[in-house]
Design an enzyme around this catalytic site. Sequence first.
Site, mmCIF file in Angstrom:
data_model
loop_
_atom_site.group_PDB
_atom_site.id
_atom_site.type_symbol
_atom_site.label_atom_id
_atom_site.label_comp_id
_atom_site.label_asym_id
_atom_site.label_seq_id
_atom_site.Cartn_x
_atom_site.Cartn_y
_atom_site.Cartn_z
ATOM 1 N N LYS A 13 0.841 -1.213 0.000
ATOM 2 C CA LYS A 13 0.000 0.000 0.000
ATOM 3 C C LYS A 13 0.873 1.260 0.000
ATOM 4 O O LYS A 13 0.650 2.183 -0.770
ATOM 5 C CB LYS A 13 -0.920 0.046 1.242
ATOM 6 C CG LYS A 13 -1.833 -1.153 1.388
ATOM 7 C CD LYS A 13 -2.710 -1.051 2.622
ATOM 8 C CE LYS A 13 -1.941 -1.084 3.936
ATOM 9 N NZ LYS A 13 -1.246 -2.349 4.225
ATOM 10 N N ARG A 154 11.985 -2.587 10.447
ATOM 11 C CA ARG A 154 10.936 -1.906 11.214
ATOM 12 C C ARG A 154 10.636 -2.715 12.469
ATOM 13 O O ARG A 154 10.607 -3.935 12.417
ATOM 14 C CB ARG A 154 9.673 -1.771 10.340
ATOM 15 C CG ARG A 154 8.962 -0.463 10.527
ATOM 16 C CD ARG A 154 7.870 -0.290 9.499
ATOM 17 N NE ARG A 154 6.620 -0.896 9.918
ATOM 18 C CZ ARG A 154 5.491 -0.801 9.231
ATOM 19 N NH1 ARG A 154 5.473 -0.131 8.092
ATOM 20 N NH2 ARG A 154 4.389 -1.379 9.665
HETATM 21 P P1 AP5 Z 1 4.978 -1.620 1.777
HETATM 22 O O1 AP5 Z 1 4.642 -0.728 0.621
HETATM 23 O O2 AP5 Z 1 5.778 -1.062 2.896
HETATM 24 O O3 AP5 Z 1 3.635 -2.353 2.297
HETATM 25 P P2 AP5 Z 1 2.422 -1.821 3.136
HETATM 26 O O4 AP5 Z 1 1.185 -2.453 2.587
HETATM 27 O O5 AP5 Z 1 2.439 -0.326 3.207
HETATM 28 O O6 AP5 Z 1 2.759 -2.514 4.522
HETATM 29 P P3 AP5 Z 1 2.766 -2.007 6.015
HETATM 30 O O7 AP5 Z 1 3.442 -3.085 6.818
HETATM 31 O O8 AP5 Z 1 3.325 -0.628 6.130
HETATM 32 O O9 AP5 Z 1 1.255 -1.999 6.324
HETATM 33 P P4 AP5 Z 1 0.660 -2.087 7.688
HETATM 34 O O10 AP5 Z 1 -0.758 -1.832 7.331
HETATM 35 O O11 AP5 Z 1 0.913 -3.296 8.489
HETATM 36 O O12 AP5 Z 1 1.459 -0.980 8.516
HETATM 37 P P5 AP5 Z 1 1.115 0.501 8.941
HETATM 38 O O13 AP5 Z 1 2.363 1.259 8.901
HETATM 39 O O14 AP5 Z 1 -0.084 1.014 8.213
HETATM 40 O O15 AP5 Z 1 5.719 -2.908 1.183
HETATM 41 C C1 AP5 Z 1 6.170 -3.945 2.024
HETATM 42 C C2 AP5 Z 1 7.518 -4.484 1.501
HETATM 43 O O16 AP5 Z 1 7.302 -5.116 0.232
HETATM 44 C C3 AP5 Z 1 8.587 -3.407 1.259
HETATM 45 O O17 AP5 Z 1 9.839 -3.936 1.555
HETATM 46 C C4 AP5 Z 1 8.472 -3.093 -0.250
HETATM 47 O O18 AP5 Z 1 9.683 -2.645 -0.794
HETATM 48 C C5 AP5 Z 1 8.065 -4.462 -0.800
HETATM 49 N N1 AP5 Z 1 7.180 -4.382 -1.957
HETATM 50 C C6 AP5 Z 1 6.195 -3.480 -2.176
HETATM 51 N N2 AP5 Z 1 5.572 -3.751 -3.345
HETATM 52 C C7 AP5 Z 1 6.181 -4.852 -3.857
HETATM 53 C C8 AP5 Z 1 5.981 -5.629 -5.047
HETATM 54 N N3 AP5 Z 1 5.014 -5.319 -5.933
HETATM 55 N N4 AP5 Z 1 6.779 -6.715 -5.256
HETATM 56 C C9 AP5 Z 1 7.732 -7.023 -4.350
HETATM 57 N N5 AP5 Z 1 7.987 -6.327 -3.213
HETATM 58 C C10 AP5 Z 1 7.204 -5.254 -2.973
HETATM 59 O O19 AP5 Z 1 0.640 0.284 10.468
HETATM 60 C C11 AP5 Z 1 1.540 -0.108 11.471
HETATM 61 C C12 AP5 Z 1 0.830 -0.139 12.810
HETATM 62 O O20 AP5 Z 1 0.318 1.165 13.116
HETATM 63 C C13 AP5 Z 1 -0.402 -1.061 12.890
HETATM 64 O O21 AP5 Z 1 -0.059 -2.402 13.193
HETATM 65 C C14 AP5 Z 1 -1.191 -0.395 14.022
HETATM 66 O O22 AP5 Z 1 -0.643 -0.722 15.275
HETATM 67 C C15 AP5 Z 1 -0.945 1.085 13.778
HETATM 68 N N6 AP5 Z 1 -1.962 1.695 12.910
HETATM 69 C C16 AP5 Z 1 -1.782 2.204 11.664
HETATM 70 N N7 AP5 Z 1 -2.938 2.652 11.169
HETATM 71 C C17 AP5 Z 1 -3.882 2.426 12.122
HETATM 72 C C18 AP5 Z 1 -5.283 2.648 12.187
HETATM 73 N N8 AP5 Z 1 -5.965 3.187 11.160
HETATM 74 N N9 AP5 Z 1 -5.934 2.267 13.305
HETATM 75 C C19 AP5 Z 1 -5.285 1.712 14.356
HETATM 76 N N10 AP5 Z 1 -3.948 1.468 14.350
HETATM 77 C C20 AP5 Z 1 -3.255 1.814 13.242
#
Ligand code: AP5
Length: 209
Positions: A13, A154
């Site tokens: 994402k 991370r």
């Molecule tokens: P990346 O683009 O980083 O993936 P992502 O979907 O953004 O993954 P996240 O882990 O950031 O999502 P998340 O929802 O768990 O975390 P968030 O920060 O929102 O890609 C991942 C990897 O794959 C990278 O190494 C990239 O290079 C690689 N990649 C990308 N595309 C690729 C492709 N096509 N092919 C191959 N490789 C690829 O949330 C973290 C924490 O914050 C949550 O657990 C929660 O505690 C809190 N939080 C955040 N939002 C909320 C909310 N709305 N409510 C409550 N708590 C929240």
Amino acid sequence: MRLVFLGAPGVGKGTQAKKLEQAYGWTVIATGDLLRAAIANNTPLGQQAKQYIERGELVPDALVNQIVAERLQGLSDFILDGYPRNLAQAEMLEQMLSQPLDAVVYFALDTEALIARLGGRRICPNCGAVYHQIANPSKAGDRCERCGTPLVVREDDNPETIRNRLKVYEEQTAPLIAYYESKNLLRRVDADATPEEVFARLLQALGLQ
Ligand code: AP5
């Protein structure tokens, strides 16, 4: 465009949101990034959010709703990355918006591939650049190719927390797929391809190509 990006942890994402921001100038509101910045700066919000993020749990709705409401003010084009993450947040978002969403993009990928993406992710703690050891390595090796800072894993990308994040996603966030489908907003993108190919699919799903 007013967009929500929906999908499991690691599906890409953030990677796609940054590409869309670069191409169209739409503001990305990534709740995970905002919460991690608050933790790094040791703000009151960060102090409250830290324990939840470390366990892979959702941060309480009241905290997250407030930061999103603040960021959305005055914005007509945005990409919400990682929000909403449960039904209560989705309903709150509807109340916050002066105009309705244009689309909710759901990125789909199988669990094995999600774990491989999360396990290989490396981030720059200084500028926030995101790499992958195999799929998208830094040209500067263990350092960020943009600013030279040593890359790190991370904090929530360890196997135990990854398992819990995927469980929390299935239980609390995945029901939003049907929710937005019923509102005729859902656009499904198969994320099992290179970042460039996924971006092409995203543009097509949004009718931009
Ligand atoms: P990346 O683009 O980083 O993936 P992502 O979907 O953004 O993954 P996240 O882990 O950031 O999502 P998340 O929802 O768990 O975390 P968030 O920060 O929102 O890609 C991942 C990897 O794959 C990278 O190494 C990239 O290079 C690689 N990649 C990308 N595309 C690729 C492709 N096509 N092919 C191959 N490789 C690829 O949330 C973290 C924490 O914050 C949550 O657990 C929660 O505690 C809190 N939080 C955040 N939002 C909320 C909310 N709305 N409510 C409550 N708590 C929240």
